[in-house]
Design an enzyme around this catalytic site. Structure first.
Site, PDB file in Angstrom:
ATOM      1  N   CYS A 200      -5.095   7.674  -2.792  1.00 21.26           N
ATOM      2  CA  CYS A 200      -4.562   6.984  -1.770  1.00 21.26           C
ATOM      3  C   CYS A 200      -3.638   7.991  -0.820  1.00 21.26           C
ATOM      4  O   CYS A 200      -3.658   7.500   0.329  1.00 21.26           O
ATOM      5  CB  CYS A 200      -3.470   6.202  -2.507  1.00 21.26           C
ATOM      6  SG  CYS A 200      -3.831   5.023  -3.844  1.00 21.26           S
TER       7      CYS A 200
ATOM      8  N   CYS B 283      -1.751  -0.208  -1.868  1.00 23.94           N
ATOM      9  CA  CYS B 283      -0.920   0.014  -3.134  1.00 23.94           C
ATOM     10  C   CYS B 283       0.321   0.379  -2.630  1.00 23.94           C
ATOM     11  O   CYS B 283       0.526   0.993  -1.432  1.00 23.94           O
ATOM     12  CB  CYS B 283      -1.635   0.555  -4.199  1.00 23.94           C
ATOM     13  SG  CYS B 283      -1.722   2.215  -3.833  1.00 23.94           S
TER      14      CYS B 283
ATOM     15  N   CYS C  70     -11.472   1.896  -2.309  1.00 17.39           N
ATOM     16  CA  CYS C  70     -10.639   0.700  -2.782  1.00 17.39           C
ATOM     17  C   CYS C  70     -10.594  -0.327  -1.732  1.00 17.39           C
ATOM     18  O   CYS C  70     -10.038  -1.340  -1.828  1.00 17.39           O
ATOM     19  CB  CYS C  70      -9.597   1.043  -3.643  1.00 17.39           C
ATOM     20  SG  CYS C  70      -8.445   1.833  -2.724  1.00 17.39           S
TER      21      CYS C  70
ATOM     22  N   ASP D 192      -8.952  -0.092   1.249  1.00 20.55           N
ATOM     23  CA  ASP D 192      -7.875  -0.020   1.763  1.00 20.55           C
ATOM     24  C   ASP D 192      -7.705   0.574   3.342  1.00 20.55           C
ATOM     25  O   ASP D 192      -8.706   1.546   3.427  1.00 20.55           O
ATOM     26  CB  ASP D 192      -6.515   0.570   0.977  1.00 20.55           C
ATOM     27  CG  ASP D 192      -6.492   0.107  -0.434  1.00 20.55           C
ATOM     28  OD1 ASP D 192      -5.952  -0.890  -0.483  1.00 20.55           O
ATOM     29  OD2 ASP D 192      -7.120   0.910  -1.475  1.00 20.55           O
TER      30      ASP D 192
HETATM   31  S1  FES Z   1      -5.059   2.245  -5.020  1.00 15.76           S
HETATM   32 FE1  FES Z   1      -5.790   1.232  -3.366  1.00 15.76          FE
HETATM   33  S2  FES Z   1      -4.727   1.996  -1.785  1.00 15.76           S
HETATM   34 FE2  FES Z   1      -3.829   2.895  -3.625  1.00 15.76          FE
END
Ligand code: FES
Ligand SMILES: Cc1ncc(COP(=O)(O)O)c(C=O)c1O
Lengths: 402, 122
Positions: B102, B58, B33, B35
């Site tokens: 995450c 997130c 994702c 991050d």
């Molecule tokens: S869903 Fe992207 S960091 Fe948690």
């Protein structure tokens, strides 16, 4: 705490006038619209009045309106129904990359059934180029299905021009108008629209009610079977309270449209200008002027949308984001991707959609709270180095940027 | 959708920031994702004396970052290496299924920072 609802593109509250009539049809005028007795006849009357109210709003005939359970069902009905009814004529469908999933996933389903679909690209403002559309048309194209207003970035697509092109080429034209119905003027004749989907819960009517406009004489295979309701195109006992509420909401939306749009445009522009001015390294997503009056969509670099939404929520502000972390799918919004926005910036997108219940004080409150939250999240972000004022160069090199 | 513990760590994250005197730094990006998390360590005599983090992600990503720093501060690096993603999620009272990935960020970034410390000091 102040509560500010700025997610009107997700859904709206039912307006009191509508709630009142819906309640009446739940408890008093509760008959089955197909029944012969007085209870049934009263319910039938309510349904037919609503059909007229909806038809009036888009300059259609009442008999061209078919009630459904919402926008999703209307989209499915129009696209699958047209494909099945015209499969001997051709197998090609044209749509865009920025449609709602109700259209995109239906098209993907049809691809599995042997149809071919062209997903037209859009530019950086989510605008569609007419030459691109013309070039995509083939001899065997049976349907063009394109949304009026994009639900994420609010860009208004040139439906009238698309309708003219469809007509010139003798191709059926379906419009997903879920985000524009009751908000922008629509004339299905002037715009050469053959089918149009609308939904109640975006215009202050209940959830679970919508309709398909189907131009008289347009062939459509049914996708549901069972009864004679809605002239067999959509069998099943009618959702009478929903229909009556949807009808009233449509009529009121038509009456108030001009004034409400002026008001919302002013609030929208104040919010956009305020954010861009107060928050460094922010950008507007979508078209600056060809834009739904109540839509604000910005990207705030170096931060992620879900954590932003949580922080806003703690301050009473309800919004949404195109970040992957909110989608449940691990991919950022397909709309922002189609616009050529890179992952990192799409992650930091924030959508604030205004409506009836928002006031200028709400805008001021968001403009007061948002910059602080962004600052706090940026402090936590490894992408944002406020001490050295270094900026990462990834995005200028990002291969995803067109 | 998040537990109170997650929201607590999200709204009052512990140990946010950078360490100028870090002797171990680990950065991981979750390719899925997109991050990113960075962990800074100050290790003295095999003990994590100080730890800071920076995270782009997130609510779950920020909360797991915060939690992992709290779990290992003052611990030996051998103990810290035993911390798993699962343990971080459990310490937070669980994460929604869609957010389990995450928590991978946090423990991975920590382990990477320890590896970096070991490389710097070998
Ligand atoms: S869903 Fe992207 S960091 Fe948690
Ligand atoms: C453009 C668009 N199409 C279709 C839909 C689906 O409508 P409904 O929620 O009534 O099924 C939505 C709702 O989010 C939408 O924004």
């Amino acid at each position: 705490m102040r509560r500010v609802y700025m997610d009107h593109s997700a859904t709206t509250p039912v307006r009191p006038e509508v709630a009142q009539v819906v309640t009446k049809y739940f408890t008093e005028t509760f008959g089955n619209a197909s029944s012969v007795h007085a209870f049934g006849r009263e319910a039938r009357k309510g349904v037919e009045t609503a059909r007229e109210q909806i038809a009036n709003l888009i300059k259609a005939k009442p008999e061209e309106i078919f009630f459904t359970s919402g926008g999703t069902e209307a989209d499915n009905m129009a696209i699958i129904g047209t494909a099945l009814a015209n499969k001997d004529k051709g197998k090609h469908i044209i749509t865009t990359q920025i449609e709602h999933h109700a259209v995109l996933d239906t098209c993907k389903y049809l691809e599995k059934q042997g149809f071919e679909v062209t997903y037209l690209p859009v530019d950086a403002e989510a605008m569609l180029d007419m030459e691109t559309l013309k070039k995509a048309i083939r001899k065997d194209t049976i349907l063009i299905t394109i949304m009026h207003v994009n639900n994420e970035v609010g860009t208004i697509l040139p439906i009238k021009e698309i309708g003219a092109i469809a007509k010139e080429n003798n191709i059926l034209f379906h419009v997903d108008a879920v985000q524009s119905f009751g908000k922008l003027p629509i004339d299905v004749n002037q715009m050469n629209i053959d089918m149009l989907s609308a939904s109640g819960h975006k215009i202050y009517a209940p959830k679970g009610i919508g309709c398909l406009f189907l131009r008289k004489g347009t062939k459509l295979s049914p996708i549901m079977f069972g009864g004679a309701q809605e002239r067999k195109r959509r069998p099943g006992t009618e959702n009478v309270p929903g229909i009556v509420g949807f009808g009233l909401a449509a009529e009121l939306a038509g009456k108030e449209m001009e004034e409400e749009n002026k008001r919302l445009t002013k609030l929208r522009d104040k919010l956009i200008d305020g954010i861009l001015e107060k928050i460094p390294e922010s950008q507007l997503n979508g078209h600056r002027t060809q834009r739904l009056p109540g839509n604000v969509n910005v990207s705030l670099r170096y931060i992620e949308g879900e954590s932003l939404l949580l922080m806003l929520d703690l301050k009473g502000i309800a919004a949404s984001s195109g970040s992957a972390c909110t989608s449940g799918s691990l991919d950022p919004s397909h709309v922002l991707m189609a616009m050529g926005i890179c992952h990192e910036i799409a992650h930091g997108s924030l959508r604030l959609t205004l409506g009836k219940i928002n006031t200028e004080e709400d805008i001021d409150y968001v403009l007061e709270v948002l910059p602080e939250i962004v600052e706090k999240l940026r402090e936590m972000s490894p992408l944002y180095n406020s001490i050295k004022l270094e900026r990462r160069e990834e995005c200028s090199k990002c291969t995803l940027t067109k | 959708m998040y537990t109170d513990k997650v929201m607590d760590h999200f709204t009052n994250p512990r140990n946010v920031g950078e360490l100028d005197n870090a002797n171990g730094i680990g950065e991981v990006g979750n390719a899925k994702c997109g991050d990113i998390m960075r962990i800074y360590l100050d290790v003295q005599d095999n003990i994590i004396k100080d730890i800071k983090f920076k995270t782009f992600g997130c609510g779950a990503a920020i909360a797991t970052s915060s939690m992992v720093t709290e779990m290992v501060k003052g611990k030996s690096i051998d103990e810290a290496l035993k911390i798993t993603n699962k343990a971080v999620a459990e310490a937070l009272g669980g994460l929604p299924p869609a957010k389990m990935h995450c928590s991978n960020l946090a423990a991975d970034a920590l382990h990477k920072a320890i590896e970096d410390y070991k490389n710097n000091n070998s």
